[in-house]
Each structure stands twice: as structure tokens, then as C-alpha cells.
Design an enzyme around this catalytic site. Structure first.
Site, PDB file in Angstrom:
ATOM      1  N   CYS A 126      -0.276   3.838   7.252  1.00 34.39           N
ATOM      2  CA  CYS A 126      -1.088   2.726   7.764  1.00 34.39           C
ATOM      3  C   CYS A 126      -1.636   1.830   6.655  1.00 34.39           C
ATOM      4  O   CYS A 126      -1.566   0.599   6.743  1.00 34.39           O
ATOM      5  CB  CYS A 126      -2.235   3.260   8.623  1.00 34.39           C
ATOM      6  SG  CYS A 126      -3.103   4.660   7.902  1.00 34.39           S
ATOM      7  N   HIS A 234      -8.790  -0.042   8.824  1.00 34.82           N
ATOM      8  CA  HIS A 234      -8.874   0.166   7.377  1.00 34.82           C
ATOM      9  C   HIS A 234      -9.117  -1.171   6.674  1.00 34.82           C
ATOM     10  O   HIS A 234      -8.578  -2.205   7.078  1.00 34.82           O
ATOM     11  CB  HIS A 234      -7.554   0.740   6.837  1.00 34.82           C
ATOM     12  CG  HIS A 234      -7.264   2.145   7.286  1.00 34.82           C
ATOM     13  ND1 HIS A 234      -8.179   2.954   7.901  1.00 34.82           N
ATOM     14  CD2 HIS A 234      -6.109   2.881   7.189  1.00 34.82           C
ATOM     15  CE1 HIS A 234      -7.622   4.131   8.166  1.00 34.82           C
ATOM     16  NE2 HIS A 234      -6.371   4.110   7.744  1.00 34.82           N
TER      17      HIS A 234
END
Length: 329
Positions: A126, A234
Site C-alpha cells: 500500500c 497512509h
């Protein structure tokens, strides 16, 4: 189109089902797949109930494509069995990413490399996905020399256990811990396990996967990955040195024109990417675009993305959409 979702009861699996529905992926039959303890459970997809089945049962049902998000060990064991049965696997674990015989794909960058021979396709980590989406258009123009990246990663990247840990800590409840320390009101500089070089696996994924996706082993990358108590996505502070000089106006233009990127960069009105805005969205958000005055040809960026969507589920489904469009399924 028969579609198997392997790991359908997990965090990423649930988001995969949501994204498949939102993007109207053409599904004639959904096959939700999970571990033995979940077999027989009902999954609702587009107002219809589907029974969770086991691995072999899923293979016997002959799906066209299997979207895997069930962990590395499961993938190592079962992805080849699906592939042998002629089923295309798009795998979200780390199992196949650095296998030289497997493609590591971010559709905006290298989906054109895929062929009908690619039966196991790896989805990158990710934190890597959002970084390379932001940097690929700039690499093409200025050629990346070195990347220094610090990540501030959501607890959702660890899974349900971590989400529960934060909820418990916020409520003052003692419970099972996903991390060696409290995560509420804390930042833990430890994502995944440590390697012999003192870096974590998560940090080394940013090094190795970036070089593979951008197809350039000369790019130097150093990373620090930190877990923080957020749930929306994130965040990354990226310092990138190029071989060639750049113009900030052109940098903004290249990012604005690139597929999958939303530029949020207006400090006059405090506009910049944040997980609270990225949550539930598919784009990679880029802001705080500024020249590094400490050395030549160097740029600073702040990059945020929903790690369960573009960082996992959405990227997987975009790969499947590309295969479908190119008649590779």
C-alpha cells in the site's frame, strides 16, 4: 464474469466487495472464499446473499479471476493451484511481489506489460503504490536519482486486531494487542518485522518494489515507516532528488494531468492532503509541493491515500478491469 474474492471476510476483502459494487465490475457470479472457520457464512453483495466457500470448492467453481487478500502463506499455497486451473490470480499479499517471473502492477504505470500468460499478478504494498503513483510522471520527465521517504501509516494496514486495539485503548478497555505498545496517542516506528539491516520489511518493500515497478534498479531509496493512530489512510513525506532540474509550475501541471492523482496544494487557504479527506476515496492526493533548498534538483511532496482502497482493493480491481478491457481474462 465469475469472480472469486479470497479473504472475503477480512478488512481488505470487505473493501474489495464494496469497490467491485461501486465500480460496477461485470459479475455474473460472486464466489466469496475464506478460511475453514468462515465457510458457510453469508456475504451480502448487491442485495444478494452468497455463501462463503473454501479454497478447493472455489477452484472447482472455475472463476475467471480470483482476487486474493488472504495473507502470504495462503497465497503461496493456493495461488498456483488456482493458476493451474486456468484462473487468473491478482494477489494482494507480499508473496509474489519480488518473484522475477511475476508482474508487480500499478495500472497507471505498467499495466501495459500484462499478457494472457500472466496467471499470478502481484499487487504492490500500500505505501509503495501511493508513492509510485505520485512519482512516476515526474520520473518520466526528470529521472529519479534518490528518494527519502517517511511514512505515517494507518492502523487499518495491520488489520482488524489493530483497529480493535485502538478502540479499546480509547475506551479505556484492556484487550488483545496487535502492537507491542499502546497505539492511542502514540507513534510506533515499527511497521512489520525487522530485517538484519535494521530496517523493517515495510521499509524495504518501499525500496525493492519501487525499483521493480519503475523498472529502474539505479533509483536509491531509503525509508522510515511509522504507525500512527489514524484510520483513514497512509501519509508520506517524500524527498526526491532528480537527475535533471525541474520547474515547480511544470511539476504541478504533470501531477494534475496524471491519472489517479488529485493535487491539493494551496497553502494560502491551508489546503493539503490529510487522511480524513482521503478516507473512502480512490485517488492519491499530493500537496505541500516545494523545492528543497538544501540541495539541487530536489523536491518535497506530501502524499496521502486510503490504504485499503488504492493501496489494496481498488488497485487490485483496476488490474482486473485492465485485463478485461484488453481481453486477457
Amino acid at each position: 464474469m465469475k469472480v472469486a474474492v479470497v479473504g472475503a471476510t477480512g478488512l481488505v476483502g470487505e473493501v474489495m466487495l464494496k469497490v467491485l459494487s461501486e465500480r460496477n465490475f461485470p459479475i455474473s457470479e460472486l464466489i466469496p472464499v475464506a478460511s475453514k472457520r468462515s465457510i458457510g457464512k453469508l456475504i451480502t453483495f448487491k442485495n444478494k446473499d452468497y455463501k462463503v466457500v473454501g479454497m478447493q470448492a472455489a477452484i472447482d467453481m472455475k472463476p475467471n479471476v480470483a482476487l486474493f487478500s488472504a495473507g502470504g502463506n495462503t497465497s503461496l499455497e493456493w495461488a498456483p493451484k488456482f493458476a493451474e486451473a486456468g484462473i487468473t490470480v491478482i494477489d494482494n499479499s507480499s508473496a509474489w511481489r519480488m518473484d522475477q517471473s511475476k508482474r508487480l502492477v500499478v495500472p497507471e504505470i505498467n499495466a501495459n506489460q500484462l499478457t494472457s500468460e500472466d496467471k499470478i499478478i502481484a499487487n504492490p504494498n500500500c505505501s509503495t503504490i501511493q508513492m509510485v503513483v505520485a512519482l512516476a510522471p515526474l520520473h518520466k520527465k526528470y529521472k529519479i536519482k534518490r528518494i527519502v521517504v517517511s511514512t505515517y501509516q494507518s492502523i487499518t494496514g495491520t488489520g482488524v486486531k489493530a483497529v480493535k486495539q485502538l478502540e479499546n485503548e480509547m475506551a479505556g478497555i484492556k484487550g488483545e494487542m496487535a502492537y507491542p505498545y499502546p497505539i492511542h496517542q502514540n507513534a510506533i516506528p515499527h511497521c512489520d518485522v525487522f530485517e538484519d539491516n535494521g530496517y523493517t520489511k515495510e521499509e524495504m518493500k518501499l525500496v525493492r518494489e519501487t525499483q521493480k515497478i519503475l523498472d529502474d534498479r539505479t533509483i536509491a531509496v531509503t525509508a522510515t515507516a511509522v504507525r500512527i493512530p489514524t484510520a483513514g489512510g497512509h501519509s508520506e513525506a517524500i524527498n526526491v532528488e532528480f537527475e535533471n532540474d525541474f520547474d515547480l509550475v511544470e511539476v504541478r501541471h504533470l501531477l494534475n494531468e496524471a491519472s489517479g492523482i488529485t493535487v491539493q496544494d494551496n497553502i494560502d487557504v491551508n489546503t493539503y492532503p490529510m487522511p480524513i479527506y482521503a478516507n473512502g476515496k480512490d485517488d492519491v492526493f499530493v500537496g505541500r509541493i516545494r523545492r528543497d533548498g538544501s540541495q539541487p534538483n530536489t523536491l518535497n511532496l506530501w502524499v496521502v491515500s486510503d490504504n485499503l482502497r488504492k493501496g489494496a482493493a481498488t488497485n487490485t480491481i483496476q488490474i482486473a478491469e485492465h485485463l478485461l478491457k484488453q481481453n486477457l481474462l
